[in-house]
Design a protein around this motif. Sequence first.
Motif, short mmCIF file in Angstrom:
data_model
loop_
_atom_site.label_atom_id
_atom_site.label_comp_id
_atom_site.label_asym_id
_atom_site.label_seq_id
_atom_site.Cartn_x
_atom_site.Cartn_y
_atom_site.Cartn_z
N ASP A 149 -59.50 114.10 104.81
CA ASP A 149 -59.22 114.54 103.45
C ASP A 149 -58.35 113.56 102.67
O ASP A 149 -57.85 113.88 101.59
CB ASP A 149 -58.52 115.92 103.48
CG ASP A 149 -59.46 117.00 104.01
OD1 ASP A 149 -60.68 116.87 103.77
OD2 ASP A 149 -58.98 117.93 104.67
N CYS A 150 -58.15 112.37 103.22
CA CYS A 150 -57.34 111.37 102.52
C CYS A 150 -58.10 110.84 101.29
O CYS A 150 -59.33 110.81 101.29
CB CYS A 150 -57.06 110.18 103.44
SG CYS A 150 -55.78 110.52 104.67
N PRO A 151 -57.36 110.42 100.26
CA PRO A 151 -58.04 109.74 99.14
C PRO A 151 -58.73 108.47 99.65
O PRO A 151 -58.37 107.96 100.71
CB PRO A 151 -56.91 109.41 98.17
CG PRO A 151 -55.64 109.64 98.90
CD PRO A 151 -55.91 110.50 100.08
N ALA A 195 -59.67 104.82 100.47
CA ALA A 195 -58.85 103.63 100.74
C ALA A 195 -57.38 103.99 100.89
O ALA A 195 -56.49 103.24 100.49
CB ALA A 195 -59.04 102.57 99.66
N CYS A 196 -57.12 105.16 101.45
CA CYS A 196 -55.73 105.60 101.67
C CYS A 196 -55.04 104.62 102.60
O CYS A 196 -55.63 104.16 103.59
CB CYS A 196 -55.75 107.00 102.29
SG CYS A 196 -54.10 107.68 102.55
N SER A 197 -53.81 104.30 102.28
CA SER A 197 -53.05 103.42 103.17
C SER A 197 -52.39 104.24 104.27
O SER A 197 -51.77 103.68 105.17
CB SER A 197 -51.98 102.67 102.37
OG SER A 197 -50.98 103.60 101.96
N HIS A 198 -52.52 105.54 104.23
CA HIS A 198 -51.89 106.49 105.16
C HIS A 198 -50.38 106.41 105.13
O HIS A 198 -49.70 106.89 106.02
CB HIS A 198 -52.41 106.30 106.60
CG HIS A 198 -53.90 106.36 106.67
ND1 HIS A 198 -54.63 107.38 106.11
CD2 HIS A 198 -54.82 105.50 107.21
CE1 HIS A 198 -55.92 107.15 106.30
NE2 HIS A 198 -56.06 106.01 106.96
N ASP A 199 -49.88 105.77 104.09
CA ASP A 199 -48.43 105.64 103.93
C ASP A 199 -48.11 105.89 102.46
O ASP A 199 -47.29 105.21 101.88
CB ASP A 199 -48.00 104.23 104.37
CG ASP A 199 -46.50 104.16 104.60
OD1 ASP A 199 -45.89 105.21 104.82
OD2 ASP A 199 -45.95 103.03 104.55
N ASP A 211 -50.32 110.92 98.57
CA ASP A 211 -51.48 111.81 98.69
C ASP A 211 -52.13 111.79 100.07
O ASP A 211 -53.16 112.43 100.28
CB ASP A 211 -52.54 111.42 97.65
CG ASP A 211 -52.02 111.66 96.23
OD1 ASP A 211 -51.18 112.55 96.08
OD2 ASP A 211 -52.46 110.93 95.31
N CYS A 212 -51.54 111.08 100.99
CA CYS A 212 -52.13 111.00 102.34
C CYS A 212 -52.22 112.41 102.93
O CYS A 212 -51.28 113.18 102.90
CB CYS A 212 -51.29 110.10 103.24
SG CYS A 212 -51.93 110.01 104.92
N ALA A 213 -53.39 112.72 103.49
CA ALA A 213 -53.64 114.07 104.01
C ALA A 213 -52.98 114.31 105.36
O ALA A 213 -52.94 115.45 105.85
CB ALA A 213 -55.15 114.30 104.12
N LEU A 214 -52.47 113.25 105.96
CA LEU A 214 -51.93 113.41 107.32
C LEU A 214 -50.70 114.31 107.35
O LEU A 214 -50.49 115.03 108.33
CB LEU A 214 -51.60 112.03 107.91
CG LEU A 214 -52.79 111.26 108.50
CD1 LEU A 214 -52.40 109.81 108.79
CD2 LEU A 214 -53.30 111.94 109.78
ZN LIG Z 1 -54.04 108.89 104.52
#
Ligand SMILES: [Zn+2]
Length: 351
Positions: free
Chosen positions: A307-309, A311-315, A318-321
């Motif tokens: 569910d991340c946007p 090209a999410c950087s996961h940092d 909006d990161c879904a994590l």
């Molecule tokens: Zn993310």
Amino acid sequence: MRRYGKDADEDDIRNRPGRKGSRPRTRIRPKHEDAADAMILTVDRGRLTCLVDAGTKNEREVMAMKSRELGRKGVVVGDIVNVVGDLSGEPDTLARIVRVEERTSVLRRTADDDDPYERIVVANAQQLAIVTALADPEPRPRLIDRCLVAAYDAGMEPLLVLTKSDLAPAEPLLEAYAPLGIKYVVTRRDDLETEGAEAVREHLRGQATVFIGHSGVGKTTLVNALVPMHQRSTGIVNAVTGRGRHTTVSALALRLPPPPGMKPGSKKALDPGWVIDTPGFRSFGLSHIDPSRVILAFPDLEAGTVDCPRACSHDEKDCALDAWVADGHAEQARLYSLRRLLSSKEAREGD
Ligand SMILES: [Zn+2]
Ligand SMILES: Nc1nc2c(ncn2[C@@H]2O[C@H](COP(=O)(O)OP(=O)(O)OP(=O)(O)O)[C@@H](O)[C@H]2O)c(=O)[nH]1
Ligand SMILES: [Mg+2]
């Protein structure tokens, strides 16, 4: 743009003049029918030491240089190449490298994060030994994190090697890295002369391991203990300045001795593993890292990224994590560790 990797073999693929359209582009293969396969052991100012007929009774080291047809393509330690010319291995002979096989892994670094020039450190290794002294020099967790990111990016398995345990305990560092579940080994110089070396070798069998780390952490000391028949010089005191001077200036691949009780030349002993000593560095630039490859090292978190946007950087906000981990799908400590690694690129290295 990536300079190396999958696309790098373009030199090998050419259109044959006059045949355009009549045939698909093909690889020009046997142009050098007498070519031998070889592995690059070390590179010294344009002179490359190649191991030819590896594992046979004719195994020998042959000096070679790059042939013109390779163009600007680099050849690094660990590369598998084709060599032609004088392959006798006699003194003062020089063979030519005509082809570099596609690499299974590539360890890259840049001088700093803004440096566009990627340097390939070693090709085709499976494991990255991140060597850190517990003291003298002090451990630098940020530097360890960066090396971990480089390992994950390269698809290499990290091994944490904590040296100089005679000077400081390993527990505080090990605690910090426990959530990452990284393999580790703790060493001290005096132990290496007895059973300590074999304990390290057990982590290295059957694969190629690159030893990297800050200058002076004890990489060469370790490699010398692991491969006792080959002694490289370690940090020596400079007679003129009186200051410590460490001597490793180029990468070198060395074969491990066969396991205890195994006859040299027996089938299993053919691949007892390789260690690659490298020169120390002060920083490890990461200009080329792709967060989506780093997350592959966190399979337990991967499902939480759907569910991340884009090209999410996961940092990022909006990161879904965050929500996914808050729902109890994975350990909070794992997400902290992932974020710490991902942010190691932005953070200053000194802390
Ligand atoms: Zn993310
Ligand atoms: N006290 C202590 N000193 C060690 C240990 N291992 C290595 N050293 C010393 O640390 C110094 C540096 O060792 P090297 O093996 O040359 O370090 P290196 O990582 O190869 O350094 P570079 O080649 O510059 O990257 C030498 O004086 C070693 O004797 C250890 O376990 N304990
Ligand atoms: Mg060294």
